[in-house]
Design a protein around this motif. Structure first.
Motif, PDB file in Angstrom:
ATOM      1  N   PHE A 143      -2.957   3.219 -10.865  1.00  0.00           N
ATOM      2  CA  PHE A 143      -1.914   3.442  -9.858  1.00  0.00           C
ATOM      3  C   PHE A 143      -2.552   3.444  -8.477  1.00  0.00           C
ATOM      4  O   PHE A 143      -3.613   4.047  -8.266  1.00  0.00           O
ATOM      5  N   ASP A 144      -1.905   2.795  -7.540  1.00  0.00           N
ATOM      6  CA  ASP A 144      -2.409   2.620  -6.183  1.00  0.00           C
ATOM      7  C   ASP A 144      -1.462   3.338  -5.215  1.00  0.00           C
ATOM      8  O   ASP A 144      -0.291   2.965  -5.074  1.00  0.00           O
ATOM      9  N   PHE A 145      -1.973   4.402  -4.551  1.00  0.00           N
ATOM     10  CA  PHE A 145      -1.150   5.172  -3.630  1.00  0.00           C
ATOM     11  C   PHE A 145      -1.725   5.122  -2.222  1.00  0.00           C
ATOM     12  O   PHE A 145      -2.852   4.686  -2.010  1.00  0.00           O
ATOM     13  N   GLY A 146      -0.982   5.619  -1.268  1.00  0.00           N
ATOM     14  CA  GLY A 146      -1.464   5.749   0.090  1.00  0.00           C
ATOM     15  C   GLY A 146      -1.226   4.538   0.949  1.00  0.00           C
ATOM     16  O   GLY A 146      -0.501   3.605   0.577  1.00  0.00           O
ATOM     17  N   GLN A 175      -6.150   5.926   1.373  1.00  0.00           N
ATOM     18  CA  GLN A 175      -5.749   5.293   0.119  1.00  0.00           C
ATOM     19  C   GLN A 175      -6.214   6.132  -1.073  1.00  0.00           C
ATOM     20  O   GLN A 175      -7.218   6.843  -0.999  1.00  0.00           O
ATOM     21  N   LYS A 218       1.473  -4.340  -6.581  1.00  0.00           N
ATOM     22  CA  LYS A 218       1.253  -3.294  -5.596  1.00  0.00           C
ATOM     23  C   LYS A 218       0.745  -2.003  -6.223  1.00  0.00           C
ATOM     24  O   LYS A 218      -0.435  -1.842  -6.476  1.00  0.00           O
ATOM     25  N   TRP A 219       1.637  -1.057  -6.552  1.00  0.00           N
ATOM     26  CA  TRP A 219       1.195   0.304  -6.861  1.00  0.00           C
ATOM     27  C   TRP A 219       0.857   0.545  -8.327  1.00  0.00           C
ATOM     28  O   TRP A 219       0.320   1.595  -8.670  1.00  0.00           O
ATOM     29  N   ARG A 267      -1.653   1.043   2.888  1.00  0.00           N
ATOM     30  CA  ARG A 267      -2.130  -0.252   2.446  1.00  0.00           C
ATOM     31  C   ARG A 267      -1.851  -1.269   3.550  1.00  0.00           C
ATOM     32  O   ARG A 267      -0.807  -1.235   4.172  1.00  0.00           O
ATOM     33  N   ARG A 321      -6.409   6.092  -5.643  1.00  0.00           N
ATOM     34  CA  ARG A 321      -6.220   5.378  -6.903  1.00  0.00           C
ATOM     35  C   ARG A 321      -6.449   6.338  -8.071  1.00  0.00           C
ATOM     36  O   ARG A 321      -7.392   7.130  -8.054  1.00  0.00           O
TER      37      ARG A 321
END
Length: 228
Positions: free
Chosen positions: A223-226, A37, A191-192, A228, A39
């Motif tokens: 921002f939230d990547f990867g 993950q 979410k992202w 989950r 961020r």
């Protein structure tokens, strides 16, 4: 909602000051729950923060802050920069509850121009940062009681001794400065990408006077990547 955000931004920006030796950065609170993950966040106070989880329970982070109060042509003008890295661990859980602990260190620099006189210094800082929070696709909340120890070095100034005392800048390289910095972080979005609002205070635990900023309030985007 837009009016509330505008008012909050104005209050945060109004709390800045030029003659400050220490300005606390925003708290980086990833709230990971597994491997792979990432961020990335930024706010109106000049903070840029990154975090990643290369392992199931292991996380790393890198933070930068760039601050400027006023314009270089103003009678009183201040600027500073700060960089730090950290690593830590977190719980690996499919539920919404998160807890994590990070430690790290960084280097910074501050400079003030005051009616033709100057003050500048370098510094190093160490932090211990546990957090507990709740993660959801739409919202997140977290509490972080960060503890900071910092040391200034190589101060240079054209202030007189009395002016240093008056501005709480005298002998700042003598002690190791200790701060307790509790902060609440709230996020809302989906979410992202989320709006991030952080409210916190920096409490100096030393008796010796120091020009520092006690507010840690900020508004930004994360921002939230990867995975989950």
């Amino acid at each position: 909602m837009s009016k509330f955000i505008l008012i909050l931004c104005c209050l945060i920006l109004a709390g800045t000051a030029c003659k400050t030796a220490y300005v606390p950065n925003s708290v980086n609170v990833p709230l990971f729950d597994g491997e792979g993950q990432m961020r990335l966040s930024g706010d109106l106070n000049g903070n840029i923060q990154f975090a990643a989880s290369p392992g199931r329970r292991f996380g790393v982070m890198a933070n930068a802050m760039f601050r400027q109060d006023g314009e270089s042509t103003d009678a009183v003008y201040g600027k500073g920069s700060f960089f730090e890295v950290g690593f830590g661990g977190f719980n690996n859980s499919a539920g919404p509850l998160r807890w994590e602990t990070y430690i790290g260190a960084g280097l910074g620099r501050t400079k003030t121009t005051d009616n033709g006189k100057t003050f500048e210094a370098n510094g190093a800082r160490f932090f211990f940062q546990p957090s507990i929070g709740v993660h959801h696709d739409i919202f997140e909340v977290a509490f972080t009681p960060r503890l900071v120890a910092g040391k200034f070095k190589s101060p240079k100034t054209t202030y007189t001794t009395q002016e240093l005392i008056d501005n709480k800048l005298a002998d700042i390289d003598d002690p190791v400065w200790i701060f307790a910095e509790p902060a609440f972080t709230g996020r809302i979005g989906y979410k992202w990408i989320k709006l991030q609002i952080q409210i916190g205070k920096s409490f100096k635990l030393n008796d010796k006077p120091l020009a520092y900023e006690s507010s840690m309030n900020s508004v930004g985007i994360i921002f939230d990547f990867g995975n989950r």
